[in-house]
Design an enzyme around this catalytic site. Sequence first.
Site, PDB file in Angstrom:
ATOM      1  N   TYR A  73     -17.590 -11.662  47.472  1.00 24.28           N
ATOM      2  CA  TYR A  73     -17.260 -13.084  47.296  1.00 24.28           C
ATOM      3  C   TYR A  73     -16.275 -13.491  48.373  1.00 24.28           C
ATOM      4  O   TYR A  73     -15.296 -12.778  48.631  1.00 24.28           O
ATOM      5  CB  TYR A  73     -16.644 -13.345  45.918  1.00 24.28           C
ATOM      6  N   GLU A  97     -15.245 -17.171  49.042  1.00 23.56           N
ATOM      7  CA  GLU A  97     -15.103 -18.637  49.070  1.00 23.56           C
ATOM      8  C   GLU A  97     -14.024 -19.029  50.057  1.00 23.56           C
ATOM      9  O   GLU A  97     -12.947 -18.420  50.100  1.00 23.56           O
ATOM     10  CB  GLU A  97     -14.779 -19.160  47.669  1.00 23.56           C
ATOM     11  N   ASP A 156     -32.038 -33.872  61.890  1.00 16.07           N
ATOM     12  CA  ASP A 156     -32.473 -32.744  61.073  1.00 16.07           C
ATOM     13  C   ASP A 156     -33.437 -31.931  61.931  1.00 16.07           C
ATOM     14  O   ASP A 156     -34.604 -32.312  62.109  1.00 16.07           O
ATOM     15  CB  ASP A 156     -33.154 -33.253  59.798  1.00 16.07           C
ATOM     16  N   THR A 205     -32.398 -25.089  59.815  1.00 12.17           N
ATOM     17  CA  THR A 205     -32.652 -23.873  59.041  1.00 12.17           C
ATOM     18  C   THR A 205     -32.714 -22.715  60.026  1.00 12.17           C
ATOM     19  O   THR A 205     -32.954 -22.908  61.219  1.00 12.17           O
ATOM     20  CB  THR A 205     -33.986 -23.941  58.266  1.00 12.17           C
ATOM     21  N   LYS A 249     -37.135 -20.646  60.433  1.00 14.85           N
ATOM     22  CA  LYS A 249     -38.419 -21.149  60.956  1.00 14.85           C
ATOM     23  C   LYS A 249     -38.594 -20.611  62.380  1.00 14.85           C
ATOM     24  O   LYS A 249     -38.532 -19.394  62.562  1.00 14.85           O
ATOM     25  CB  LYS A 249     -38.448 -22.674  60.856  1.00 14.85           C
ATOM     26  N   ARG A 262     -33.687 -16.516  55.830  1.00 12.61           N
ATOM     27  CA  ARG A 262     -33.785 -17.804  55.137  1.00 12.61           C
ATOM     28  C   ARG A 262     -32.378 -18.365  54.972  1.00 12.61           C
ATOM     29  O   ARG A 262     -31.485 -17.683  54.465  1.00 12.61           O
ATOM     30  CB  ARG A 262     -34.431 -17.592  53.771  1.00 12.61           C
TER      31      ARG A 262
HETATM   32  N1  DSN Z   1     -40.749 -26.817  53.297  1.00  9.91           N
HETATM   33  C1  DSN Z   1     -40.448 -26.935  54.704  1.00  9.91           C
HETATM   34  C2  DSN Z   1     -41.675 -27.077  55.510  1.00  9.91           C
HETATM   35  O1  DSN Z   1     -42.603 -26.360  55.258  1.00  9.91           O
HETATM   36  O2  DSN Z   1     -41.724 -27.866  56.427  1.00  9.91           O
HETATM   37  C3  DSN Z   1     -39.487 -28.011  54.966  1.00  9.91           C
HETATM   38  O3  DSN Z   1     -38.377 -27.819  54.176  1.00  9.91           O
END
Ligand code: DSN
Length: 418
Positions: A58, A60, A204, A230, A233, A239
């Site tokens: 932990y 925080e 974003d 994110t 990707k 993740r």
């Molecule tokens: N779920 C993602 C996507 O596949 O584009 C976006 O958050």
Amino acid sequence: MAYYGPDFGLLEQQDPEIAQVLLDELDRQRDGIQLIASENFTSPAVLAALGSTLTNKYAEGYPGRRYYGGCEVVDRAERLAVARAEALFGAEHANVQPHSGASANLAAYAALMQPGDTMLAMALPHGGHLTHGSKVNFSGRWFDVVSYGVRRDTELIDYDEVMALAIRHRPKLIVCGATAYPRLVDYAAFRAIADEAGAWLLADAAHTIGLMAGRAIPSAVPYADIVTFTTHKALRGPRGGGILCTRELAGRVDRAVYPFVQGGPMMHAIAAKAVAFAEAARPEFAEYARNVVVNARVLCDALADEGMRPVSGGTDTHLALIDLRGLGVSGAEAERRCAVAGITLNRNAIPYDPEPPAVTSGVRVGTPCVTTQGMGPQELKEIGALVAQVVKNPDSAQAARERVEQLLVIHRPYLSEY
Ligand code: DSN
């Protein structure tokens, strides 16, 4: 050592049911062609950091300012992750604690807005994200959302419309970036609109941050006040999420992530993010990012050659959105037909889609996974032909599956050396 961690034998002994899930999912990932635009195969080093004892801690707060003892070791992981993210993206400040892209957006909104404030963002059915103001999401419930979309004729963002909406509604925040927009976002145009309207600008970049890291497309960082992203990707990390922002907003963003939105950060995920940022800074990653875009163009062209119309006429990124109406097949049906052939992709609404979201008139395809596997233009041309073949003629699925298996003999992810 197996890629999934040194203790897999122990897991098999103690919990054979879950061990079997891991093995079956590994087989599923290896035995098919993965064209989901938002997925990738992380490196064994990222997986090793994820499956580590840092999950036990932990922490925080932030490095040097924690609310728990014993954080001196995990502090090093977070400091490395922050420094690597700032260097990789040329950002004044990075926060690596968000658990996901949605959490990053929630925190970014909290840093800049109060409930009831107006935000201007891309509509979900035109390629935006749930957190860009969808009524079924916190963003649509807590903020006064004005949406922009793409033009019916070009299927491109209409920057004049965005400017007109911004002047009329004077949003506190303008959000650009999408999940199913195949073209480059003109961040300079959005900056000019935000300045004209006196709004903050949030990019974003969940989908495109990996391409930005590899310098395959222009970066949003010089233009946006905040960039959310994110890590799993095209960036090929664990993740998770992250936020980049100006020095001016650093304190607000950090306080919004913790303690406003989240509690304890996931230190194992933060360590894995640090590994991914270091990997993305290497020249091989820049080559990878360029190849992702080249492969997406080849795939898109191959589909177009077969009468599968690319929305907006093509792609500049890692993904293509395909309008299936000319073939008389729904997105859901195309997804099912491809699955039988061992090709995984997702149904996706196209702009002005007459079908409901569970059916759709389109599919979205992306090349981060296949490029990680080492596939190039020749393979992508063939994959495009295979997708078209099975979508048009489901009876050919078995023959297509055999060809998929042949392609995977050479290009399997997570080979035995892992
Ligand atoms: N779920 C993602 C996507 O596949 O584009 C976006 O958050």
